[in-house]
Design a protein around this motif. Structure first.
Motif, mmCIF file in Angstrom:
data_model
loop_
_atom_site.group_PDB
_atom_site.id
_atom_site.type_symbol
_atom_site.label_atom_id
_atom_site.label_comp_id
_atom_site.label_asym_id
_atom_site.label_seq_id
_atom_site.Cartn_x
_atom_site.Cartn_y
_atom_site.Cartn_z
ATOM 1 N N ILE A 28 45.276 21.391 -4.900
ATOM 2 C CA ILE A 28 46.519 21.878 -4.223
ATOM 3 C C ILE A 28 46.554 23.290 -3.616
ATOM 4 C CG2 ILE A 28 48.343 20.253 -5.311
ATOM 5 C CD1 ILE A 28 48.615 22.116 -7.408
ATOM 6 N N THR A 29 47.489 23.655 -2.900
ATOM 7 C CA THR A 29 47.549 25.004 -2.552
ATOM 8 C C THR A 29 48.905 25.292 -2.082
ATOM 9 O OG1 THR A 29 46.807 26.704 -1.050
ATOM 10 C CG2 THR A 29 47.066 24.544 -0.019
ATOM 11 N N SER A 30 49.136 26.666 -1.809
ATOM 12 C CA SER A 30 50.492 27.029 -1.336
ATOM 13 C C SER A 30 50.814 27.487 -0.193
ATOM 14 C CB SER A 30 50.960 28.269 -2.492
ATOM 15 O OG SER A 30 50.096 29.529 -2.176
ATOM 16 N N TYR A 31 51.886 27.289 0.364
ATOM 17 C CA TYR A 31 52.235 28.068 1.789
ATOM 18 C C TYR A 31 51.904 29.164 2.228
ATOM 19 C CZ TYR A 31 55.291 23.885 1.223
ATOM 20 O OH TYR A 31 55.654 22.601 0.888
ATOM 21 N N GLY A 32 52.237 30.220 0.883
ATOM 22 C CA GLY A 32 51.547 31.350 1.256
ATOM 23 C C GLY A 32 50.073 31.557 1.355
ATOM 24 N N ALA A 33 49.305 30.675 0.564
ATOM 25 C CA ALA A 33 47.885 31.005 0.572
ATOM 26 C C ALA A 33 47.409 30.568 2.066
ATOM 27 C CB ALA A 33 47.183 30.056 -0.496
#
Length: 116
Positions: A28-33
């Motif tokens: 998973i990852t984040s929007y910011g990343a």
DNA sequence: ATTCTGACAGCAA
DNA sequence: TTTGCTGCCAGAA
């Protein structure tokens, strides 16, 4: 090239889809990343906006693997059923409790680091 | 052209 | 620690 900002917004959506599709299974990852990877940096909201209209894209976008920096499933409501996103993630080994990813740090996938 | 909104993130209290 | 306000960029009305 000048330090000024070029028009990167042209393929901004495409880039978001591209990166999102590159997220490995079970990660998973984040929007910011993603926003940081695209260079826009602080336009994490746009990433969410892009995924909001990801239905325009014919390809399957694993948007369920993108959450906010808290590991909170803020976009679960956009998957038809609110439990769809949670189930998809749990199916990939992500542990979720109260709409929050427990092993967020463990499963986190940073495009900046992994994709460079 | 102007205003509002949004699946976020950062910082102040 | 949690809550709330602000900044951010692009698209829709």
């Amino acid at each position: 090239m000048p330090p000024g900002n070029q028009k990167v917004n042209i393929d901004f959506f495409s880039k978001v889809y591209e990166v999102t599709k590159l997220i490995p299974y079970g990660r998973i990852t984040s929007y910011g990343a993603i926003a940081l990877f695209l260079g826009t940096g602080r336009s994490a909201r746009m990433v969410g906006w892009a995924l909001n209209v990801c239905h325009n894209n014919p390809d399957f976008i694993p948007a369920h693997r993108v959450v906010n920096r808290n590991g909170l499933l803020t976009g679960k409501h956009h998957f038809g059923n609110s439990s769809t996103m949670k189930q998809l993630l749990e199916n990939e080994g992500i542990i979720i409790e109260d709409d929050r990813i427990i092993n967020f740090r463990e499963k986190f996938w940073d495009p900046l680091t992994e994709l460079k």
